[in-house]
Motif scaffolding. Sequence first.
Motif, PDB file in Angstrom:
ATOM      1  N   SER A 567     -16.336   2.927  48.113  1.00 52.50           N
ATOM      2  CA  SER A 567     -15.504   4.085  47.771  1.00 52.50           C
ATOM      3  C   SER A 567     -15.412   4.322  46.272  1.00 52.50           C
ATOM      4  O   SER A 567     -14.765   5.260  45.838  1.00 52.50           O
ATOM      5  CB  SER A 567     -14.088   3.861  48.327  1.00 52.50           C
ATOM      6  N   ARG A 569     -16.203   5.262  42.319  1.00 59.11           N
ATOM      7  CA  ARG A 569     -16.865   6.396  41.645  1.00 59.11           C
ATOM      8  C   ARG A 569     -16.988   6.068  40.156  1.00 59.11           C
ATOM      9  O   ARG A 569     -16.026   5.568  39.550  1.00 59.11           O
ATOM     10  CB  ARG A 569     -16.003   7.661  41.772  1.00 59.11           C
ATOM     11  N   SER A 619     -20.964   6.869  49.733  1.00 55.24           N
ATOM     12  CA  SER A 619     -20.175   6.165  50.739  1.00 55.24           C
ATOM     13  C   SER A 619     -21.067   6.069  51.978  1.00 55.24           C
ATOM     14  O   SER A 619     -22.150   6.663  52.006  1.00 55.24           O
ATOM     15  CB  SER A 619     -18.925   7.021  50.980  1.00 55.24           C
ATOM     16  N   THR A 622     -19.949  10.972  54.890  1.00 54.43           N
ATOM     17  CA  THR A 622     -20.029  12.101  53.950  1.00 54.43           C
ATOM     18  C   THR A 622     -18.768  12.939  54.073  1.00 54.43           C
ATOM     19  O   THR A 622     -18.141  12.997  55.138  1.00 54.43           O
ATOM     20  CB  THR A 622     -21.248  13.006  54.243  1.00 54.43           C
ATOM     21  N   TYR A 623     -18.419  13.567  52.982  1.00 47.82           N
ATOM     22  CA  TYR A 623     -17.200  14.382  52.952  1.00 47.82           C
ATOM     23  C   TYR A 623     -17.589  15.807  52.596  1.00 47.82           C
ATOM     24  O   TYR A 623     -18.424  16.023  51.714  1.00 47.82           O
ATOM     25  CB  TYR A 623     -16.234  13.845  51.896  1.00 47.82           C
ATOM     26  N   TYR A 625     -16.067  19.674  51.472  1.00 54.51           N
ATOM     27  CA  TYR A 625     -14.914  20.346  50.872  1.00 54.51           C
ATOM     28  C   TYR A 625     -14.975  21.829  51.205  1.00 54.51           C
ATOM     29  O   TYR A 625     -16.030  22.451  51.074  1.00 54.51           O
ATOM     30  CB  TYR A 625     -14.973  20.198  49.341  1.00 54.51           C
ATOM     31  N   ASN A 645     -14.045  14.342  56.708  1.00 58.79           N
ATOM     32  CA  ASN A 645     -14.995  13.232  56.853  1.00 58.79           C
ATOM     33  C   ASN A 645     -15.923  13.602  57.995  1.00 58.79           C
ATOM     34  O   ASN A 645     -15.532  13.575  59.162  1.00 58.79           O
ATOM     35  CB  ASN A 645     -14.222  11.942  57.164  1.00 58.79           C
ATOM     36  N   GLU A 652     -12.678   6.065  52.168  1.00 61.32           N
ATOM     37  CA  GLU A 652     -11.752   6.567  51.143  1.00 61.32           C
ATOM     38  C   GLU A 652     -12.515   7.505  50.216  1.00 61.32           C
ATOM     39  O   GLU A 652     -13.580   7.134  49.702  1.00 61.32           O
ATOM     40  CB  GLU A 652     -11.215   5.405  50.318  1.00 61.32           C
ATOM     41  N   GLU A 653     -11.956   8.679  50.012  1.00 67.99           N
ATOM     42  CA  GLU A 653     -12.588   9.651  49.117  1.00 67.99           C
ATOM     43  C   GLU A 653     -11.668   9.887  47.928  1.00 67.99           C
ATOM     44  O   GLU A 653     -10.442   9.954  48.082  1.00 67.99           O
ATOM     45  CB  GLU A 653     -12.835  10.963  49.878  1.00 67.99           C
ATOM     46  N   THR A 654     -12.263  10.026  46.753  1.00 66.80           N
ATOM     47  CA  THR A 654     -11.474  10.388  45.573  1.00 66.80           C
ATOM     48  C   THR A 654     -11.711  11.870  45.309  1.00 66.80           C
ATOM     49  O   THR A 654     -12.808  12.270  44.911  1.00 66.80           O
ATOM     50  CB  THR A 654     -11.892   9.545  44.354  1.00 66.80           C
ATOM     51  N   LYS A 678      -6.683   9.929  45.763  1.00 68.74           N
ATOM     52  CA  LYS A 678      -7.478   9.112  46.692  1.00 68.74           C
ATOM     53  C   LYS A 678      -6.932   9.295  48.080  1.00 68.74           C
ATOM     54  O   LYS A 678      -5.717   9.164  48.290  1.00 68.74           O
ATOM     55  CB  LYS A 678      -7.359   7.640  46.296  1.00 68.74           C
ATOM     56  N   HIS A 720     -16.408  15.863  44.855  1.00 68.80           N
ATOM     57  CA  HIS A 720     -16.429  14.407  44.717  1.00 68.80           C
ATOM     58  C   HIS A 720     -17.077  13.876  43.451  1.00 68.80           C
ATOM     59  O   HIS A 720     -17.207  12.670  43.300  1.00 68.80           O
ATOM     60  CB  HIS A 720     -16.963  13.695  45.958  1.00 68.80           C
TER      61      HIS A 720
END
Length: 732
Positions: A567, A569, A619, A622-623, A625, A645, A652-654, A678, A720
């Motif tokens: 997670s 970055r 990660s 994948t996320y 937006y 997600n 966990e995504e920031t 986060k 991200h």
Amino acid sequence: MRKFCSDLEIERKIDSLLRKMTVEEKAGQLNQVGPSPVGGFEISLEEKQKMLAEGKITEEEFDRFLSEEKWDEQEDDIRTGRVGSFLGVRDARRCNHLQKIAVEQSRLGIPLLFGMDVIHGHRTMFPIPLAESCSWDETLFERTAQAAAVEAAADGIHWTFAPMLDIARDARWGRIAEGAGEDPYLASRYAAAKVRGFQGDDLTDPARILACAKHFIAYGAAIGGRDYNSADISLQTLWEVYMPPFIAACESGVATYMAAFNDLNGIPCSVNSYLLQDVLRDKLGFEGLVVSDAGSIWECIAHGVAADRKDAGKQALIAGIAIDMVSRCYLDFVPDMVLSGEIPEERLDEAVRQVLRLKYAKGLFDQPYTDETLEEKVTLCPEHRALARDAARKSMVLLKNNGILPMKKDCKIAVVGELSDIGSEMLGTWTLYGKGEETVTFIDALKTQNISFVYAPCCGVETPLDRQALQAVIIDADVVIAMVGELRDMSGEASSLSYIGLAGDQDEMLRLIKESNKPLVTVLVNGRPMAVGNAVSYSDAVLEAWHGGTETGNAIVDILFGDYNPSARLTTTFPNASGECPIYYNHVSTGRPTSDVRHSCKYIDSPLKPLYPFGYGLSYTTYTYNNLEVKALEDTLEVIVEVMNDGNMAGEETVQLYVQDVLASRARPVRELKGFKKICLQPGELQKVSLSVPVNSLGFYNDSMEYIVEPGEFKIYVGHDSEAELCQSVVL
Ligand code: NOJ
């Protein structure tokens, strides 16, 4: 938390003490000493140092030599009130012994302060600060500082010379390892969390230690990334880039600052009254004390601004340095200069007041001694080890993955690279008390987790490649894991490099593995952003593991085999080549923005984009937006975005928010981080994330050094990393 400030009752006690003190005793309070090895050597210390430098003895042998020798802790000086604090003395028994001399045998019984560099752990080592900053996790920043404080306090220490808050934009600078990276906003949140973690809410708490915001200031702007070099920057850059974390530390109640070694625009920080008075006292309202860096007062002679030690001491004291770390310029010259009227006694008294205020604030007049039974209970305790493992895996950045990770535990694994099994090399810079033999290497972790593998070191940072051994160990493997990078003393203080690629034959080893068509997972262990383009191109996956501390090996295994979804970055830009440094994402817009047009701002022999941008990290999921909304309220921008997600692993995504001031009276950065959050998302889960940005954080300093927020269009990017494309404009 409130600013560190004076208290009426304490000030009265200080007044009464000051009335009793001689000028010598006053100067003694300002004198910080380190123990020096003395006498009884068969071979002198200097000779041993030379042998170490020439490689005739190992570092371990040198350390053994030092620990066996006698130390002069200046006991007579303590008795006569000529020492106010110590640098680098630890061990509750030893500290108590010295404290007893100060409290019971000196005329006024003023207790000593014991200071030490507790930078990223004490005995339990956490990831180096640069690594930990990649977690973007303020709770973690605070918890590791607190755990370090608990261990250090039990070891007799009252005061750490941390957090290091220097913004670093040049990966050649070795001390980039010690801070939170290149961004002022992230570094400010890091600063506040670290101060809270070290100091807690109550400075008298024996399980906490005083913090020190260092190095004040712009040490990271060392020209060419060469350590100790000058910083030559505009006042705008000073205030917009380098100051914010130091302001955040002040607002979080930091008790002390350390002046930097460097000169700022020609004036060494240790004698710089603009910095130490106008900025720190008048603008920030700081009421704690400033300590010099080690010998930095004396170094003003080499800077060519002080004629001799006496002159250096005078300038530093008048400028506002309260404690002279190890150069003895105060002790040797200040009493006479005060008696002759060269230095006003009020100036000396003010500095002594600051030292006594700190000692009262820490509660040392009531409780000068450390409980000697504590160290055994807290040092390397299971909770700290668990925290170190969690911190390490939250700090490791997955840079590349073509789908090979996470790996199955039952495939045929070959491990190569000497770094896989050298505990001490995992600990990183400023490991004073942490031990290699207490560190979990990657090989140790594979063994304890019953993962079968074959291993041959084959190649190290300084060990040439053994091609035969390499071919022999990889021949039957389904996958090769190669550990490459830097030795621990290749980053940190006095460890600047002109070349930041992989040293020795490490690249060649990776190339040969690639040539053999074996899938390759490369694990980087290092203390700075590196130009590792070749390694990336040879590898199917690359994990930036950094110098991850005591639990490095376990954390790597957790990530490679999917027990933890990476997670972290990046908090610094990774360049393609050493020659791209300094490089940072929040650079000012030029008249010829970087593009494939010849006459644009770029190098013609390097890609247009960095190897990896600020904020980047993969990660196992994948996320996406969507639906970014920006509302301008009176004092804030409310930013809302949907994050989903859409993989099949929780993670966990920031969420990162960047702002660009589109049209202004000065050229502004192409983007600046102004918020992040986060979040944790289950597979398929969608969350609406809201972030708010104070409008007054969108300004800058004009030519008259007034902070202004100019109305007009601002672009808000959310995503991200610093190259996020989802954008909305807002007009203020
Ligand atoms: C010099 C370093 O610059 C500083 O960061 C450190 O705290 C002191 N030495 C004391 O060790």
